[in-house]
Write a protein that holds these residues in place. Structure first.
Motif, mmCIF file in Angstrom:
data_model
loop_
_atom_site.group_PDB
_atom_site.id
_atom_site.type_symbol
_atom_site.label_atom_id
_atom_site.label_comp_id
_atom_site.label_asym_id
_atom_site.label_seq_id
_atom_site.Cartn_x
_atom_site.Cartn_y
_atom_site.Cartn_z
ATOM 1 N N LEU A 181 10.534 -13.031 5.459
ATOM 2 C CA LEU A 181 9.781 -14.243 5.783
ATOM 3 C C LEU A 181 10.316 -14.922 7.047
ATOM 4 O O LEU A 181 9.545 -15.511 7.808
ATOM 5 C CB LEU A 181 9.833 -15.212 4.602
ATOM 6 N N ARG A 182 11.630 -14.849 7.264
ATOM 7 C CA ARG A 182 12.176 -15.478 8.480
ATOM 8 C C ARG A 182 11.667 -14.785 9.740
ATOM 9 O O ARG A 182 11.555 -15.403 10.801
ATOM 10 C CB ARG A 182 13.700 -15.424 8.451
ATOM 11 N N SER A 183 11.348 -13.491 9.637
ATOM 12 C CA SER A 183 10.895 -12.752 10.817
ATOM 13 C C SER A 183 9.416 -12.932 11.098
ATOM 14 O O SER A 183 8.917 -12.397 12.098
ATOM 15 C CB SER A 183 11.199 -11.260 10.641
ATOM 16 N N LEU A 184 8.698 -13.630 10.201
ATOM 17 C CA LEU A 184 7.258 -13.818 10.387
ATOM 18 C C LEU A 184 6.982 -15.284 10.699
ATOM 19 O O LEU A 184 7.059 -16.151 9.821
ATOM 20 C CB LEU A 184 6.502 -13.397 9.123
ATOM 21 N N PRO A 185 6.660 -15.612 11.929
ATOM 22 C CA PRO A 185 6.472 -17.018 12.303
ATOM 23 C C PRO A 185 5.205 -17.595 11.693
ATOM 24 O O PRO A 185 4.185 -16.924 11.555
ATOM 25 C CB PRO A 185 6.375 -16.972 13.830
ATOM 26 N N SER A 222 0.860 -1.174 0.000
ATOM 27 C CA SER A 222 0.000 0.000 0.000
ATOM 28 C C SER A 222 0.897 1.225 0.000
ATOM 29 O O SER A 222 1.474 1.592 1.035
ATOM 30 C CB SER A 222 -0.920 -0.008 1.226
ATOM 31 N N HIS A 223 1.052 1.848 -1.175
ATOM 32 C CA HIS A 223 1.970 2.988 -1.278
ATOM 33 C C HIS A 223 1.426 4.220 -0.578
ATOM 34 O O HIS A 223 2.196 5.098 -0.183
ATOM 35 C CB HIS A 223 2.231 3.301 -2.751
ATOM 36 N N THR A 224 0.091 4.333 -0.416
ATOM 37 C CA THR A 224 -0.463 5.498 0.274
ATOM 38 C C THR A 224 -0.264 5.418 1.788
ATOM 39 O O THR A 224 -0.119 6.443 2.453
ATOM 40 C CB THR A 224 -1.958 5.626 -0.032
ATOM 41 N N LYS A 225 -0.236 4.194 2.333
ATOM 42 C CA LYS A 225 -0.065 4.022 3.778
ATOM 43 C C LYS A 225 1.361 3.673 4.170
ATOM 44 O O LYS A 225 1.675 3.647 5.352
ATOM 45 C CB LYS A 225 -1.021 2.933 4.287
ATOM 46 N N GLY A 226 2.212 3.397 3.165
ATOM 47 C CA GLY A 226 3.614 3.111 3.467
ATOM 48 C C GLY A 226 3.827 1.819 4.223
ATOM 49 O O GLY A 226 4.595 1.782 5.196
ATOM 50 N N LYS A 227 3.163 0.730 3.814
ATOM 51 C CA LYS A 227 3.357 -0.542 4.495
ATOM 52 C C LYS A 227 3.206 -1.678 3.496
ATOM 53 O O LYS A 227 2.600 -1.510 2.422
ATOM 54 C CB LYS A 227 2.371 -0.720 5.634
ATOM 55 N N VAL A 228 3.762 -2.829 3.845
ATOM 56 C CA VAL A 228 3.638 -4.037 3.057
ATOM 57 C C VAL A 228 3.049 -5.129 3.948
ATOM 58 O O VAL A 228 3.380 -5.230 5.130
ATOM 59 C CB VAL A 228 5.007 -4.468 2.479
ATOM 60 N N ILE A 229 2.116 -5.898 3.369
ATOM 61 C CA ILE A 229 1.435 -6.973 4.098
ATOM 62 C C ILE A 229 1.797 -8.296 3.435
ATOM 63 O O ILE A 229 1.666 -8.434 2.209
ATOM 64 C CB ILE A 229 -0.084 -6.762 4.098
ATOM 65 N N VAL A 230 2.269 -9.230 4.229
ATOM 66 C CA VAL A 230 2.586 -10.582 3.763
ATOM 67 C C VAL A 230 1.438 -11.483 4.212
ATOM 68 O O VAL A 230 1.136 -11.566 5.408
ATOM 69 C CB VAL A 230 3.928 -11.074 4.328
ATOM 70 N N ALA A 231 0.778 -12.139 3.244
ATOM 71 C CA ALA A 231 -0.402 -12.944 3.552
ATOM 72 C C ALA A 231 -0.251 -14.335 2.968
ATOM 73 O O ALA A 231 0.370 -14.526 1.927
ATOM 74 C CB ALA A 231 -1.667 -12.273 3.000
ATOM 75 N N ALA A 232 -0.829 -15.307 3.674
ATOM 76 C CA ALA A 232 -0.921 -16.690 3.213
ATOM 77 C C ALA A 232 -2.389 -17.084 3.235
ATOM 78 O O ALA A 232 -2.913 -17.460 4.298
ATOM 79 C CB ALA A 232 -0.086 -17.618 4.090
ATOM 80 N N PRO A 233 -3.100 -16.948 2.117
ATOM 81 C CA PRO A 233 -4.555 -17.224 2.134
ATOM 82 C C PRO A 233 -4.894 -18.631 2.595
ATOM 83 O O PRO A 233 -5.907 -18.833 3.276
ATOM 84 C CB PRO A 233 -4.965 -16.992 0.677
ATOM 85 N N GLY A 234 -4.066 -19.633 2.241
ATOM 86 C CA GLY A 234 -4.368 -20.994 2.656
ATOM 87 C C GLY A 234 -4.235 -21.208 4.142
ATOM 88 O O GLY A 234 -4.900 -22.083 4.723
ATOM 89 N N SER A 274 -1.704 -13.264 8.132
ATOM 90 C CA SER A 274 -1.214 -12.057 7.470
ATOM 91 C C SER A 274 -0.445 -11.230 8.482
ATOM 92 O O SER A 274 -0.803 -11.175 9.674
ATOM 93 C CB SER A 274 -2.378 -11.238 6.894
ATOM 94 N N HIS A 275 0.638 -10.615 8.023
ATOM 95 C CA HIS A 275 1.482 -9.777 8.873
ATOM 96 C C HIS A 275 1.758 -8.473 8.125
ATOM 97 O O HIS A 275 1.940 -8.461 6.908
ATOM 98 C CB HIS A 275 2.798 -10.472 9.224
ATOM 99 N N SER A 276 1.815 -7.392 8.881
ATOM 100 C CA SER A 276 2.028 -6.066 8.306
ATOM 101 C C SER A 276 3.378 -5.527 8.750
ATOM 102 O O SER A 276 3.756 -5.670 9.920
ATOM 103 C CB SER A 276 0.907 -5.103 8.732
ATOM 104 N N ARG A 277 4.099 -4.902 7.830
ATOM 105 C CA ARG A 277 5.385 -4.269 8.112
ATOM 106 C C ARG A 277 5.424 -2.907 7.426
ATOM 107 O O ARG A 277 4.885 -2.733 6.334
ATOM 108 C CB ARG A 277 6.553 -5.125 7.614
#
Length: 778
Positions: free
Chosen positions: A255-259, A220-232, A236-239
């Motif tokens: 990915l290593r920092s997201l358990p 999200s370039h307007t909010k300045g964050k990236v979300i890593v999601a696994a739909p299965g 989801s984690h936000s950074r």
């Protein structure tokens, strides 16, 4: 109320340029990529690399020239192509796998031309795998290879890609200004780039390493964050990730920092991805449609009655009014996105259909559907799918909207503290509407007359209120603000621009100048011609409101620009080359000195007052405005500036252009340039143009007297040859062309009346030389 789905034909493609080629491409290649412009006038069809004959076709609806390019076998062809959302003129960008990017535009001159060519990967040894062009930027995934990985027979590493972004801004005739390339993700696998209105989705592909093929990223370039999601996995984690501050991420470290994200999981089996304002739709091979929202959560929308058969089957997804539309083969299914219930299923007459987003609000023709829906494009034509409702059900809402608008109007005019309500207006007859509207509301006209009379106003009011509600709820932030700005500018230009209305117009132009100018461009109905001029079909009352000078009135707020100055300032920022033609058009619409209620400052002087402080651009625009003003003093000032800059040819051409309309101005410019001709020899190369500029009433005597007044003073006795490094003086040979022209213009038929006549009309043959004989010495 039961909704009935409608499929209405908007165009049979005959009103598009290159209609035959358009139908041929749509019917011949199911893998062709189709995109539409924001105004709905342009269609882009691209056969990507790997097709039998890669080809690009840009067709335009109505008057215009199509763009068609083909690439023979063995020659690199574009990986993808996108329309750029510039409001002043259509533009598109083509991106090759090698990183080459070309910007094409259709400007004032007819036809398309290449505006700019640049390299997205200047360092080389990179290959663009996927690209997207959201509003104001370009995002792509490229594969970078090192020297060791580039050896033949050595497999590529699974994390040899990176995701980059660059900003795009319109820049007049130069096309676009590309900002500095920013790397968002380092050492990531091969990812597909999909852009929605608010976010960028990075989804896995068939070549993505299986260990991370179940993960997708949302930037999200307007909010300045990236979300890593696994739909299965339902995780989801936000950074935080703000490229403007130089933030980047390493994909493996992220990915290593997201358990929990790296637990064993099957790759995502997705048949079709589709961006929507609500998020990202994905259709799997079982026929289930899911929605990945911007915050990373995934929910199931519904299940289709038919499932896609293999990767070769075509499928297209889209949403409108809370409805999911899915075209799978030759069937169209409409599902409710809230409940997942199947609303309707239609069988189409073709199995090659492309879904297009509807044109942006305020850009559609009045003849098109009032309700916004999805557009279906096939070789048979352009269709719109939407919902039809009974006309009778709109009457109460229409009447209520009229009374609510009256409540707000009388509330502003009254001094009472209690809030007015529509019921109070109805019961106490407080609503003093105009005669026509009062007769409609009192029932003197049939109910259909209400919609016929107020259809356009009520439709705009309903869409504006709905848009405000969506913005308050936080939906469609960027696109919604742009749409709201276009609505507000179009509405304000139809009202008297004084007081609060003028302040509101200034606020909109300051917050969203691109959208505001786009709405002004359509309201004034500006059309460029082939000669670099602008034409307008707007009524005179619209121009009267635009050209009025509010500084002369007593209620003009401090710091608020009048409408004309506001438009000139916006044009100077967005499209500087359009400012002089716009001022010339305004002078034709209202007169050179037209103002509010009477004569005022000339429009060119009002435009000069709002030019920026940029030296080079300001000087160029100032020259164009002075030359196009048609005022003698302004034109002489511009010619004087050209003389100071020693732009002799342009000064002479300006005088020749104004010669037929103003003989007096022609004479003044000729005297100014003749004085420079007498002082130095810089004008010798342009002597033919100076002869053409010479007025017909000038005689040889007048010419010599003018020259004598400006000849430099002689310091010493004349020398036959100038000294080295000294400019040669004016000679009779240089004056011969001017003297011949001035003498021929007034050549008498009788005896010689001038002491210079024998010189001017001498045939040029000297008398014969007497024979030489022996010299006798006395």
């Amino acid at each position: 109320m039961k909704r009935v789905g409608s499929l209405r034909l908007l165009s049979d493609l005959s009103n598009f340029s290159g209609a035959a080629r358009l139908r041929e491409l749509l019917a011949g290649d199911p893998a062709v990529r189709v995109r539409g412009s924001l105004d709905g006038r342009y269609l882009l069809l691209l056969r990507p690399p790997g097709s039998p004959s890669p080809q690009l076709l840009v067709a335009v609806r109505g008057p215009g020239v199509e763009l068609e390019r083909a690439w023979p076998e063995g020659q690199p062809s574009p990986l993808d192509a996108f329309f750029l959302p510039w409001p002043a003129r259509p533009a598109l960008i083509l991106v090759w796998e090698s990183g080459l990017a070309e910007v094409w535009g259709a400007g004032i001159e007819p036809g398309w031309r290449l505006l700019q060519s640049t390299e997205l990967c200047p360092a080389g040894r990179a290959r663009v795998m996927a690209v997207a062009a959201p509003r104001g930027r370009l995002v792509w995934c490229e594969e970078r290879q090192s020297g060791a990985e580039d050896q033949p027979g050595r497999p590529a590493t699974p994390f040899s890609h990176c995701v980059c972004a660059v900003s795009l801004e319109p820049s007049g005739e130069a096309g676009t200004i590309l900002g500095r390339t920013q790397v968002l993700l380092h050492h990531c696998p091969s990812l597909e780039v999909i852009a929605s209105r608010k976010d960028i989705f990075l989804v896995p592909t068939a070549t993505t390493w299986p260990g991370v093929a179940h993960v997708l990223l949302i930037w999200s370039h307007t909010k300045g964050k990236v979300i890593v999601a696994a739909p299965g996995l339902g995780l989801s984690h936000s950074r935080s990730l703000n490229p403007r501050q130089g933030d980047t991420w390493d994909f493996r470290t992220l990915l290593r920092s997201l358990p929990g994200l790296l637990s064993p999981r099957e790759p995502l089996a997705v048949h079709t991805w589709a961006p929507t304002p609500q998020g990202l739709l994905m259709l799997d091979f079982r026929g289930t449609v899911s929605l990945v929202q911007s915050h990373g959560c995934t929910r199931t929308v519904g299940t289709l009655q038919e499932a896609p058969i293999g990767l070769d089957s075509s499928a297209a997804l889209g949403t409108f009014h809370g409805t999911l539309a899915c075209v799978l083969g030759s069937s169209l299914e409409l599902l409710d996105m809230g409940s997942g219930q199947l609303l309707e299923r239609k069988v189409l007459s073709t199995d090659r259909v492309h879904l297009l987003e509807p044109p942006a609000p305020g850009m559609k023709d009045d003849k098109e559907l009032e309700t916004r829906g999805l557009c279906l494009l096939s070789a048979l034509g352009l269709f719109c799918v939407g919902w039809e409702a009974s006309r009778d059900l709109d009457l109460p809402s229409a009447s209520n909207l009229v009374f609510e608008e009256a409540c707000s109007y009388y509330q502003r005019r009254s001094l009472r503290g209690a809030q007015l309500t529509p019921e109070e207006l109805r019961l106490n007859s407080t609503f003093q509407a105009p005669q026509a509207l009062a007769s409609i509301l009192q029932g003197h006209l049939p109910p259909s007359a209400l919609l016929t009379t107020l259809r356009a106003e009520l439709r705009d009011y309903r869409s504006l209120e709905l848009l405000k509600t969506q913005l308050v709820a936080g939906d469609e932030e960027e696109a919604g603000w742009t749409e709201l700005a276009e609505h507000e500018v179009a509405r304000l230009l139809r009202t008297e621009l004084t007081g609060d209305h003028l302040a509101q117009l200034n606020t909109v132009f300051q917050a969203l100048p691109t959208a505001a100018w786009g709405a002004t461009f359509r309201t004034l109905q500006l059309q460029p011609d082939g000669n670099g001029k602008l034409r307008s079909q707007a009524p005179p009352d619209v121009w009267k409101r635009v050209l009025q000078d509010t500084t002369a009135t007593k209620d003009a707020p401090n710091g608020i620009l009048p409408p004309f100055e506001l438009l000139c300032q916006c044009l100077c920022q967005l499209e500087p080359q359009w400012l002089p033609p716009f001022v010339e058009l305004a002078q034709l619409q209202g007169g050179p000195g037209w103002g509010a209620g009477g004569p005022g400052l000339p429009l060119y002087r009002r435009a000069l007052a709002v030019l920026g402080e940029d030296g080079t651009r300001r000087e160029a625009l100032e020259l164009e405005l002075l030359l196009g003003s048609g005022r003698p003093k302004a034109v002489l000032q511009a010619v004087g500036q050209l003389v100071q800059k020693e732009q002799w040819e342009r000064a002479l051409e300006a005088g020749l252009a104004l010669a037929p309309s103003s003989p007096l101005l022609r004479s003044e410019i000729f005297k100014l340039l003749l004085a420079e001709f007498a002082r130095h020899r810089h004008l010798d190369a342009h002597l033919p143009l100076l002869c053409r500029l010479c007025p017909p009433e000038v005689t040889p005597e007048d010419l010599l007297l003018l020259l004598q007044a400006h000849l430099p003073d002689e310091v010493g006795p004349p020398a036959p040859f100038p000294e080295p490094g000294v400019e040669p003086p004016l000679t009779v040979g240089l004056l011969k062309a001017l003297l011949e022209q001035t003498g021929a213009q007034g050549r008498p038929s009788g005896p010689v009346l001038s002491p210079y006549e024998d010189i001017l009309w001498d045939p040029g043959t000297p008398p014969p030389t007497p024979p030489r004989g022996p010299v006798t010495t006395l």
